[in-house]
Design an enzyme around this catalytic site. Structure first.
Site, mmCIF file in Angstrom:
data_model
loop_
_atom_site.group_PDB
_atom_site.id
_atom_site.type_symbol
_atom_site.label_atom_id
_atom_site.label_comp_id
_atom_site.label_asym_id
_atom_site.label_seq_id
_atom_site.Cartn_x
_atom_site.Cartn_y
_atom_site.Cartn_z
ATOM 1 N N ASP A 11 -14.901 37.673 119.317
ATOM 2 C CA ASP A 11 -14.423 39.018 119.688
ATOM 3 C C ASP A 11 -15.070 40.062 118.767
ATOM 4 O O ASP A 11 -14.390 40.754 118.009
ATOM 5 C CB ASP A 11 -12.893 39.091 119.591
ATOM 6 C CG ASP A 11 -12.358 38.782 118.180
ATOM 7 O OD1 ASP A 11 -11.194 39.141 117.911
ATOM 8 O OD2 ASP A 11 -13.106 38.196 117.361
ATOM 9 N N ASP A 16 -17.498 38.514 113.254
ATOM 10 C CA ASP A 16 -18.091 37.693 114.323
ATOM 11 C C ASP A 16 -19.602 37.927 114.362
ATOM 12 O O ASP A 16 -20.390 36.987 114.462
ATOM 13 C CB ASP A 16 -17.514 38.085 115.677
ATOM 14 C CG ASP A 16 -16.008 37.970 115.777
ATOM 15 O OD1 ASP A 16 -15.322 38.864 115.225
ATOM 16 O OD2 ASP A 16 -15.528 37.003 116.363
ATOM 17 N N ASN A 40 -10.291 41.690 118.649
ATOM 18 C CA ASN A 40 -10.565 42.849 117.784
ATOM 19 C C ASN A 40 -10.526 44.146 118.595
ATOM 20 O O ASN A 40 -10.037 45.172 118.141
ATOM 21 C CB ASN A 40 -11.923 42.691 117.098
ATOM 22 C CG ASN A 40 -11.838 41.776 115.889
ATOM 23 O OD1 ASN A 40 -10.855 41.809 115.143
ATOM 24 N ND2 ASN A 40 -12.835 40.944 115.707
ATOM 25 N N THR A 124 -14.477 32.204 117.108
ATOM 26 C CA THR A 124 -14.128 33.142 116.026
ATOM 27 C C THR A 124 -13.214 34.262 116.524
ATOM 28 O O THR A 124 -13.154 35.334 115.924
ATOM 29 C CB THR A 124 -15.394 33.751 115.397
ATOM 30 O OG1 THR A 124 -16.159 34.394 116.436
ATOM 31 C CG2 THR A 124 -16.241 32.694 114.719
ATOM 32 N N PHE A 165 -4.445 36.486 112.654
ATOM 33 C CA PHE A 165 -4.638 37.246 113.893
ATOM 34 C C PHE A 165 -5.095 36.379 115.069
ATOM 35 O O PHE A 165 -4.508 36.440 116.153
ATOM 36 C CB PHE A 165 -5.643 38.374 113.632
ATOM 37 C CG PHE A 165 -5.902 39.260 114.816
ATOM 38 C CD1 PHE A 165 -7.061 39.105 115.569
ATOM 39 C CD2 PHE A 165 -4.977 40.234 115.187
ATOM 40 C CE1 PHE A 165 -7.309 39.928 116.684
ATOM 41 C CE2 PHE A 165 -5.214 41.051 116.287
ATOM 42 C CZ PHE A 165 -6.371 40.892 117.043
ATOM 43 N N ASN A 166 -6.161 35.596 114.910
ATOM 44 C CA ASN A 166 -6.733 34.866 116.048
ATOM 45 C C ASN A 166 -5.709 33.910 116.673
ATOM 46 O O ASN A 166 -5.662 33.742 117.886
ATOM 47 C CB ASN A 166 -7.972 34.064 115.628
ATOM 48 C CG ASN A 166 -9.169 34.954 115.378
ATOM 49 O OD1 ASN A 166 -9.214 36.096 115.835
ATOM 50 N ND2 ASN A 166 -10.131 34.445 114.631
ATOM 51 N N HIS A 238 -14.400 36.304 107.199
ATOM 52 C CA HIS A 238 -13.695 35.214 107.871
ATOM 53 C C HIS A 238 -14.613 34.373 108.772
ATOM 54 O O HIS A 238 -14.800 33.188 108.531
ATOM 55 C CB HIS A 238 -12.545 35.789 108.718
ATOM 56 C CG HIS A 238 -11.580 36.640 107.959
ATOM 57 N ND1 HIS A 238 -10.688 36.139 107.037
ATOM 58 C CD2 HIS A 238 -11.363 37.984 107.979
ATOM 59 C CE1 HIS A 238 -9.959 37.128 106.528
ATOM 60 N NE2 HIS A 238 -10.345 38.268 107.083
ATOM 61 N N ASP A 239 -15.158 34.978 109.789
ATOM 62 C CA ASP A 239 -15.859 34.219 110.836
ATOM 63 C C ASP A 239 -17.100 33.479 110.349
ATOM 64 O O ASP A 239 -17.356 32.349 110.793
ATOM 65 C CB ASP A 239 -16.214 35.143 111.998
ATOM 66 C CG ASP A 239 -14.966 35.678 112.681
ATOM 67 O OD1 ASP A 239 -15.025 36.770 113.261
ATOM 68 O OD2 ASP A 239 -13.912 35.014 112.600
HETATM 69 O O1 RIB Z 1 -7.969 37.160 111.026
HETATM 70 C C1 RIB Z 1 -9.351 37.354 111.032
HETATM 71 C C2 RIB Z 1 -9.921 37.109 112.390
HETATM 72 O O2 RIB Z 1 -9.410 38.051 113.339
HETATM 73 C C3 RIB Z 1 -11.445 37.276 112.437
HETATM 74 O O3 RIB Z 1 -11.973 36.417 113.397
HETATM 75 C C4 RIB Z 1 -11.610 38.702 112.893
HETATM 76 O O4 RIB Z 1 -12.866 38.933 113.523
HETATM 77 C C5 RIB Z 1 -10.488 38.811 113.890
HETATM 78 O O5 RIB Z 1 -10.928 38.218 115.102
HETATM 79 CA CA CA Z 2 -13.330 37.355 115.167
#
Ligand code: RIB
Ligand code: CA
Length: 307
Positions: A11, A16, A40, A124, A165-166, A238-239
């Site tokens: 996203d 990403d 996102n 991701t 979040f994901n 993160h990704d």
């Molecule tokens: O929590 C972080 C994740 O949420 C990452 O993948 C960021 O791009 C969002 O998608």
């Molecule tokens: Ca992401």
């Protein structure tokens, strides 16, 4: 060298985009498809960004639009956390490629059907497309080598205290993926909050002196402002951890675990719970730490590929 076939699903989103750059420059990976999922930003925005990113990094693979929202939950987006465009901090050239006529799940299924060997799926974003693929075409499970995902957090959440979040966006989808029987490598917050890029690291990237390095440094400047305002001294990438877990596993400490996804719970929905003792139920490798300096060195090396 026999390159490993992968599908990138995300996203974009700054992290990403940087993760996809790492995949694009890896001599070990062959990107067979890129698919998008809302998270996102809304699906049209992340899909537009995906086309621009693939164009920028020379990713020669079909791009397909995916899920507009979660399997059953109400849609959630990250608002302007990644800026108005979802990739604020740099001007991107207009994408030179067109969107596939297939949906994300159709494209994923075609890639799996046509591949002579099992394909690794790197997720991701929310896992909606991954789950939809498993629900729609369960017979293709044998063509999926593993899921490498950024998501979850054993010790902590981010969007809410209990959940990352994901996973929070689509807990039902994550539950389907983690209970699919297909190996999962989970790059959760336990490791990604240690994959920190500091301002001096951004300057190393900027110093590469190319259009790509200027764009990536601009993204990190924006990503950094957002995180600095939250009290971070370094910006958690993160990704990219999900890709580097595949291309550079030696940089990480990981443990086998039985990971379950909380789909109920008023305050715990989206929580990823790990049992490191239940060997008979292990379904995932959980990444717990990373050699941060080596991680950043790989980022700098990747950017320098572009002239
Ligand atoms: O929590 C972080 C994740 O949420 C990452 O993948 C960021 O791009 C969002 O998608
Ligand atoms: Ca992401």
């Amino acid at each position: 060298m026999n390159r490993m076939p992968v599908i990138l699903d995300g996203d974009p989103g700054h992290d990403d985009a940087i993760a996809w750059m790492l995949a694009a420059v890896s001599p070990e990976l062959e990107i067979r498809a890129v698919t998008t999922v809302a998270g996102n930003k809304d699906i049209e925005n992340v899909t537009k960004n995906a086309l621009s990113i693939c164009s920028l990094f020379g990713i020669d693979a079909p791009v397909a639009r995916g899920a507009h929202g979660p399997l059953v939950a109400a849609p959630v987006t990250a608002g302007n956390f990644h800026g108005e465009t979802g990739l604020d901090g740099a001007e991107l050239p207009p994408p030179g490629i067109r969107l596939s006529g297939y949906s994300a799940v159709e494209l994923m299924a075609r890639v799996l059907e046509q591949s002579g060997e099992p394909v690794t799926i790197i997720g991701t974003g929310a896992e909606t497309n991954l789950a939809a693929l498993l629900l729609w075409r369960p017979e293709l499970k044998k063509k999926i080598r593993a899921f490498y995902i950024m998501g979850g957090g054993i010790e902590t959440g981010n969007w809410v205290p209990a959940a990352e979040f994901n996973i929070l966006v689509d807990p039902e989808a994550a539950d389907i993926v983690f209970s699919s029987g297909i190996p999962v490598v989970m790059a959760g917050l336990d490791v990604t909050e240690k994959a920190l890029v500091y301002p001096e690291d951004v300057e190393r990237i900027r110093a590469a002196g190319s259009r790509v390095s200027a764009i990536v440094a601009g993204w990190l400047d924006f990503f950094g402002k957002t995180h600095a305002a939250m009290g971070y001294k370094g910006w958690p990438l993160h990704d990219p951890c999900a890709v580097m877990a595949l291309t550079h596993p030696e940089l990480f400490d990981m443990r086998d675990a039985c990971v379950r996804i909380e789909t109920g719970g008023m305050y715990t929905r989206g929580r990823t719970l790990a049992d490191f003792e239940a060997a008979e139920s292990f379904n995932a490798k959980v990444l717990l730490s990373v050699d941060r300096r080596a991680f950043v060195d790989e980022l700098v090396k990747a950017v320098r590929v572009y002239r």
